[in-house]
Every structure is written in structure tokens, then in C-alpha cells.
Design a protein around this motif. Sequence first.
Motif, PDB file in Angstrom:
ATOM      1  N   ILE A  71      17.238  70.898  55.746  1.00 35.23           N
ATOM      2  CA  ILE A  71      17.270  69.749  54.827  1.00 35.23           C
ATOM      3  C   ILE A  71      15.965  69.663  54.044  1.00 35.23           C
ATOM      4  N   GLN A  72      14.842  69.865  54.706  1.00 34.98           N
ATOM      5  CA  GLN A  72      13.558  69.846  54.004  1.00 34.98           C
ATOM      6  C   GLN A  72      13.471  70.970  52.976  1.00 34.98           C
ATOM      7  N   ALA A  73      13.947  72.156  53.339  1.00 39.50           N
ATOM      8  CA  ALA A  73      13.911  73.288  52.417  1.00 39.50           C
ATOM      9  C   ALA A  73      14.807  73.051  51.208  1.00 39.50           C
ATOM     10  N   CYS A  74      15.904  72.321  51.404  1.00 38.29           N
ATOM     11  CA  CYS A  74      16.873  72.081  50.326  1.00 38.29           C
ATOM     12  C   CYS A  74      16.607  70.781  49.562  1.00 38.29           C
ATOM     13  N   TYR A  75      15.489  70.127  49.863  1.00 35.02           N
ATOM     14  CA  TYR A  75      15.162  68.845  49.233  1.00 35.02           C
ATOM     15  C   TYR A  75      15.139  68.982  47.707  1.00 35.02           C
ATOM     16  N   LYS A  76      15.878  68.101  47.042  1.00 32.35           N
ATOM     17  CA  LYS A  76      16.000  68.069  45.581  1.00 32.35           C
ATOM     18  C   LYS A  76      16.563  69.361  44.999  1.00 32.35           C
ATOM     19  N   ARG A  77      17.373  70.061  45.782  1.00 34.59           N
ATOM     20  CA  ARG A  77      18.104  71.229  45.298  1.00 34.59           C
ATOM     21  C   ARG A  77      19.578  70.843  45.244  1.00 34.59           C
ATOM     22  N   HIS A  78      20.359  71.581  44.516  1.00 33.84           N
ATOM     23  CA  HIS A  78      21.792  71.277  44.406  1.00 33.84           C
ATOM     24  C   HIS A  78      22.549  71.948  45.551  1.00 33.84           C
ATOM     25  N   VAL A  79      22.247  71.498  46.761  1.00 34.47           N
ATOM     26  CA  VAL A  79      22.910  72.012  47.960  1.00 34.47           C
ATOM     27  C   VAL A  79      23.585  70.816  48.626  1.00 34.47           C
ATOM     28  N   THR A  80      24.897  70.896  48.771  1.00 35.92           N
ATOM     29  CA  THR A  80      25.643  69.766  49.323  1.00 35.92           C
ATOM     30  C   THR A  80      25.461  69.685  50.838  1.00 35.92           C
ATOM     31  N   SER A  81      25.736  68.514  51.365  1.00 34.58           N
ATOM     32  CA  SER A  81      25.661  68.331  52.819  1.00 34.58           C
ATOM     33  C   SER A  81      26.720  69.182  53.517  1.00 34.58           C
ATOM     34  N   GLN A  82      27.854  69.402  52.849  1.00 38.02           N
ATOM     35  CA  GLN A  82      28.893  70.259  53.426  1.00 38.02           C
ATOM     36  C   GLN A  82      28.400  71.707  53.523  1.00 38.02           C
ATOM     37  N   ILE A 111      17.397  84.263  61.720  1.00 36.88           N
ATOM     38  CA  ILE A 111      18.816  83.965  61.457  1.00 36.88           C
ATOM     39  C   ILE A 111      18.929  82.863  60.405  1.00 36.88           C
ATOM     40  N   VAL A 112      18.106  81.828  60.559  1.00 39.10           N
ATOM     41  CA  VAL A 112      18.124  80.716  59.602  1.00 39.10           C
ATOM     42  C   VAL A 112      17.719  81.207  58.207  1.00 39.10           C
ATOM     43  N   MET A 113      16.671  82.033  58.146  1.00 33.28           N
ATOM     44  CA  MET A 113      16.217  82.523  56.841  1.00 33.28           C
ATOM     45  C   MET A 113      17.295  83.361  56.157  1.00 33.28           C
ATOM     46  N   ASP A 114      17.984  84.199  56.911  1.00 30.31           N
ATOM     47  CA  ASP A 114      19.066  84.996  56.329  1.00 30.31           C
ATOM     48  C   ASP A 114      20.156  84.106  55.746  1.00 30.31           C
ATOM     49  N   LYS A 115      20.476  83.044  56.464  1.00 25.11           N
ATOM     50  CA  LYS A 115      21.536  82.141  56.009  1.00 25.11           C
ATOM     51  C   LYS A 115      21.074  81.349  54.791  1.00 25.11           C
ATOM     52  N   ILE A 116      19.853  80.853  54.802  1.00 20.58           N
ATOM     53  CA  ILE A 116      19.348  80.068  53.670  1.00 20.58           C
ATOM     54  C   ILE A 116      19.232  80.935  52.420  1.00 20.58           C
ATOM     55  N   LYS A 117      18.881  82.193  52.600  1.00 17.51           N
ATOM     56  CA  LYS A 117      18.754  83.101  51.461  1.00 17.51           C
ATOM     57  C   LYS A 117      20.070  83.159  50.684  1.00 17.51           C
ATOM     58  N   ALA A 118      21.182  83.115  51.388  1.00 21.16           N
ATOM     59  CA  ALA A 118      22.492  83.162  50.745  1.00 21.16           C
ATOM     60  C   ALA A 118      22.869  81.817  50.111  1.00 21.16           C
ATOM     61  N   VAL A 119      22.265  80.736  50.590  1.00 20.32           N
ATOM     62  CA  VAL A 119      22.605  79.405  50.097  1.00 20.32           C
ATOM     63  C   VAL A 119      21.844  79.060  48.816  1.00 20.32           C
ATOM     64  N   ASP A 120      20.512  79.235  48.848  1.00 22.70           N
ATOM     65  CA  ASP A 120      19.686  78.839  47.704  1.00 22.70           C
ATOM     66  C   ASP A 120      18.350  79.578  47.758  1.00 22.70           C
ATOM     67  N   PRO A 121      17.996  80.346  46.729  1.00 21.09           N
ATOM     68  CA  PRO A 121      16.762  81.130  46.769  1.00 21.09           C
ATOM     69  C   PRO A 121      15.487  80.284  46.847  1.00 21.09           C
ATOM     70  N   VAL A 122      15.475  79.134  46.200  1.00 17.49           N
ATOM     71  CA  VAL A 122      14.290  78.277  46.259  1.00 17.49           C
ATOM     72  C   VAL A 122      14.137  77.693  47.665  1.00 17.49           C
ATOM     73  N   ALA A 123      15.235  77.267  48.252  1.00 17.21           N
ATOM     74  CA  ALA A 123      15.199  76.747  49.624  1.00 17.21           C
ATOM     75  C   ALA A 123      14.727  77.835  50.581  1.00 17.21           C
ATOM     76  N   TYR A 124      15.156  79.078  50.339  1.00 16.65           N
ATOM     77  CA  TYR A 124      14.719  80.202  51.171  1.00 16.65           C
ATOM     78  C   TYR A 124      13.202  80.354  51.124  1.00 16.65           C
ATOM     79  N   VAL A 125      12.632  80.330  49.921  1.00 17.85           N
ATOM     80  CA  VAL A 125      11.179  80.503  49.784  1.00 17.85           C
ATOM     81  C   VAL A 125      10.444  79.333  50.431  1.00 17.85           C
TER      82      VAL A 125
END
Length: 154
Positions: A71-82, A111-125
Amino acid sequence: MKCPYCGCIETKVLDSRPNDDKTAIRRRRECEVCHKRFTTYEKIETIPLMVVKKNGTTESYNRQKIENGIIQACYKRHVTSQTIEKALDEIENTIFSMGVSEIDSSTIGEIVMDKIKAVDPVAYVRFASVYRQFKDVNTFIDELRTFIDIDDKQ
């Protein structure tokens, strides 16, 4: 099942169906006293999983810690709660399918980083910068180069 609104234990199931990945049963319930409706989930109880931290100490696995980091990594990104919930379920499925009773926190982090990389590149970084504890700008740039190189090859 206890009603979350009035505390009464007299409830009835209105609807049952498996969740999307078939790992839980979603039940829609209604309290027979206050008539409010609520949802419960029934999951298979898994063996307790212990996480071995970097300093060698162990603690019980806590899904909430992973969720907070994402959630912190995705803050103010267009990533839905779903999307976050689905990623968490997939991460958890990966971890528990390993069939181990102890897992290193670094393994969970990868494992988390691999999954986040697929969700949003900014959240991954963002997640990588905290997880890998970047010491300076050069380390950060090196990680970005790795990410860009991987992206260019795909």
C-alpha cells in the motif's frame, strides 16, 4: 457467526460461493436480530509459518506487514484495492505452496518485488528502495538501470 453490528450469534447464510482463485468460500450472511448483512470468508487453515528476519530472529508470518508495504509503495498510484488484494493472494499462495515451516524475510521480499513489478513500475521502485535499503543515489540508479534493461528485453 457473530454479527459485527449487534453482536448476536443468530445469523443465517444467504449466499455461498468460491472466491476468484478458489482458495476460500465467500458467505453473505444476515443477522436475524438487526437484519444487517455482512460477508465472511472461510479459508483452509494452514500450518503456522515462521519468518526468519535478517538479524536472525523469528516471528510469525503476518500478511498485514506485506499489505502495508505494498500500500505504501502504491501510494498515489492508479492501483486499485482489488489489484492489491489479488497480488497479496498470489504472493501468499506462492509462499504457502513452498510447503516450509520457516522462510527467510529476504525470500518473501523477492516474491513481493516480482509481483509488484508486474503491477506498477513506480511502486516497484519505491518498494525496492526501502526493501534493498538504497544507501545513495548511485544504488538507486543501478536498480533503475536493471529495471529498464529487463523492460527493454521484453
